[in-house]
Motif scaffolding. Sequence first.
Motif, PDB file in Angstrom:
ATOM      1  N   TYR A  58       0.838  -1.200   0.000  1.00 13.44           N
ATOM      2  CA  TYR A  58       0.000   0.000   0.000  1.00 13.44           C
ATOM      3  C   TYR A  58       0.877   1.256   0.000  1.00 13.44           C
ATOM      4  CZ  TYR A  58      -2.705   3.865   1.859  1.00 13.44           C
ATOM      5  OH  TYR A  58      -3.264   5.099   2.056  1.00 13.44           O
ATOM      6  N   VAL A  68      -4.934   3.335  -4.512  1.00 13.08           N
ATOM      7  CA  VAL A  68      -5.076   2.095  -3.750  1.00 13.08           C
ATOM      8  C   VAL A  68      -5.729   2.392  -2.405  1.00 13.08           C
ATOM      9  CG1 VAL A  68      -3.140   0.880  -4.839  1.00 13.08           C
ATOM     10  CG2 VAL A  68      -2.710   2.367  -2.882  1.00 13.08           C
ATOM     11  N   ASP A  69      -6.259   1.347  -1.793  1.00 13.95           N
ATOM     12  CA  ASP A  69      -6.927   1.473  -0.505  1.00 13.95           C
ATOM     13  C   ASP A  69      -6.374   0.402   0.427  1.00 13.95           C
ATOM     14  OD1 ASP A  69      -9.445   0.313   1.197  1.00 13.95           O
ATOM     15  OD2 ASP A  69      -9.505   2.507   1.023  1.00 13.95           O
ATOM     16  N   GLN A  71      -7.377  -0.763   3.427  1.00 21.15           N
ATOM     17  CA  GLN A  71      -8.343  -1.730   3.958  1.00 21.15           C
ATOM     18  C   GLN A  71      -8.746  -2.747   2.890  1.00 21.15           C
ATOM     19  OE1 GLN A  71     -11.342   0.936   5.563  1.00 21.15           O
ATOM     20  NE2 GLN A  71     -10.599   0.522   7.633  1.00 21.15           N
ATOM     21  N   GLU A  72      -8.906  -2.264   1.687  1.00 15.76           N
ATOM     22  CA  GLU A  72      -9.276  -3.153   0.578  1.00 15.76           C
ATOM     23  C   GLU A  72      -8.143  -4.142   0.286  1.00 15.76           C
ATOM     24  OE1 GLU A  72      -9.559  -1.632  -3.636  1.00 15.76           O
ATOM     25  OE2 GLU A  72     -11.687  -1.709  -3.102  1.00 15.76           O
ATOM     26  N   MET A  73      -6.899  -3.644   0.308  1.00 13.41           N
ATOM     27  CA  MET A  73      -5.756  -4.520   0.041  1.00 13.41           C
ATOM     28  C   MET A  73      -5.617  -5.563   1.154  1.00 13.41           C
ATOM     29  SD  MET A  73      -2.969  -1.797  -1.437  1.00 13.41           S
ATOM     30  CE  MET A  73      -1.866  -2.895  -2.331  1.00 13.41           C
ATOM     31  N   ALA A  75      -7.908  -6.729   3.024  1.00 14.80           N
ATOM     32  CA  ALA A  75      -9.067  -7.631   3.070  1.00 14.80           C
ATOM     33  C   ALA A  75      -8.930  -8.812   2.110  1.00 14.80           C
ATOM     34  CB  ALA A  75     -10.344  -6.857   2.749  1.00 14.80           C
ATOM     35  N   TYR A  76      -7.998  -8.727   1.173  1.00 18.66           N
ATOM     36  CA  TYR A  76      -7.801  -9.837   0.225  1.00 18.66           C
ATOM     37  C   TYR A  76      -7.315 -11.070   0.996  1.00 18.66           C
ATOM     38  CZ  TYR A  76      -5.742 -12.576  -3.560  1.00 18.66           C
ATOM     39  OH  TYR A  76      -5.406 -13.588  -4.422  1.00 18.66           O
ATOM     40  N   HIS A  79      -3.678 -12.758   0.609  1.00 16.01           N
ATOM     41  CA  HIS A  79      -2.489 -11.898   0.624  1.00 16.01           C
ATOM     42  C   HIS A  79      -1.272 -12.575   1.260  1.00 16.01           C
ATOM     43  CE1 HIS A  79      -3.836 -10.966   4.757  1.00 16.01           C
ATOM     44  NE2 HIS A  79      -2.542 -10.866   4.980  1.00 16.01           N
ATOM     45  N   TYR A  89      -2.994  -7.961  -6.862  1.00 13.26           N
ATOM     46  CA  TYR A  89      -2.824  -6.513  -6.743  1.00 13.26           C
ATOM     47  C   TYR A  89      -2.433  -5.882  -8.079  1.00 13.26           C
ATOM     48  CZ  TYR A  89      -2.900  -7.196  -1.657  1.00 13.26           C
ATOM     49  OH  TYR A  89      -3.248  -7.531  -0.371  1.00 13.26           O
ATOM     50  N   LYS A  92      -5.722  -5.842 -10.119  1.00 12.79           N
ATOM     51  CA  LYS A  92      -6.747  -4.973  -9.528  1.00 12.79           C
ATOM     52  C   LYS A  92      -6.413  -3.488  -9.680  1.00 12.79           C
ATOM     53  CE  LYS A  92      -9.573  -4.239  -5.458  1.00 12.79           C
ATOM     54  NZ  LYS A  92     -10.783  -4.146  -6.223  1.00 12.79           N
ATOM     55  N   TYR A  93      -5.145  -3.138  -9.471  1.00 14.86           N
ATOM     56  CA  TYR A  93      -4.755  -1.726  -9.468  1.00 14.86           C
ATOM     57  C   TYR A  93      -3.944  -1.325 -10.695  1.00 14.86           C
ATOM     58  CZ  TYR A  93      -6.294  -2.122  -4.646  1.00 14.86           C
ATOM     59  OH  TYR A  93      -7.039  -2.348  -3.517  1.00 14.86           O
TER      60      TYR A  93
END
Length: 191
Positions: A58, A68-69, A71-73, A75-76, A79, A89, A92-93
């Motif tokens: 992050y 990027v976020d 909390q979202e990262m 929550a995967y 990871h 990642y 997604k980003y």
Amino acid sequence: MKKSMVKKVMAAMIALNSIGVSVYGNEADYIKHMSNKQLQAMDYKLQDIDKCMPTNFYYITKHYGYDVDLQEMAAYDEHIYYSKAIEYYTDKYDLNIEKIQNINWCLPYAERLKEKLDEGKIISLRVRAQDWYDDESLSIEEGHFISIVGYDENQFLILDTNRLELNYCSYDKLDKACDTPFLTALARADK
């Protein structure tokens, strides 16, 4: 001491000092290819337990301009699996990542990593926590995720989200702790 001798000594000191400044510049220039002022000025939050990868990723992706976020990262669910998380990642980003193959699971030679840093990239990798923290109470299987953000003559500058500031690490220590089939080299979002 005679005045002429004092003048010569002073002139020599001034000349040496000016050579040093021209070679090394200020401290920010001496630390090669790292936006250390910006990275050091970031308001870091220490990682939560078992969230080193999303937290570290992050900060470097945010620093390099990606939307990027944290909390979202974090929550995967996958990871903790380095390869899966990098792929997730990246997709997604839309991260601009180059994989550096690491067949022997020890660091590629330092000059290759410095070349990537010279290209303006940040290098991330998984290390064995036991070796990284010099703590034999940690399991040999336990990993940790860090990023190389710069270097000087003898060592790399590291972002470790278990600490609130950047720290130096020798190449040998990093090589001993390295525990990954590849390293990632992240480029800025606009490249």
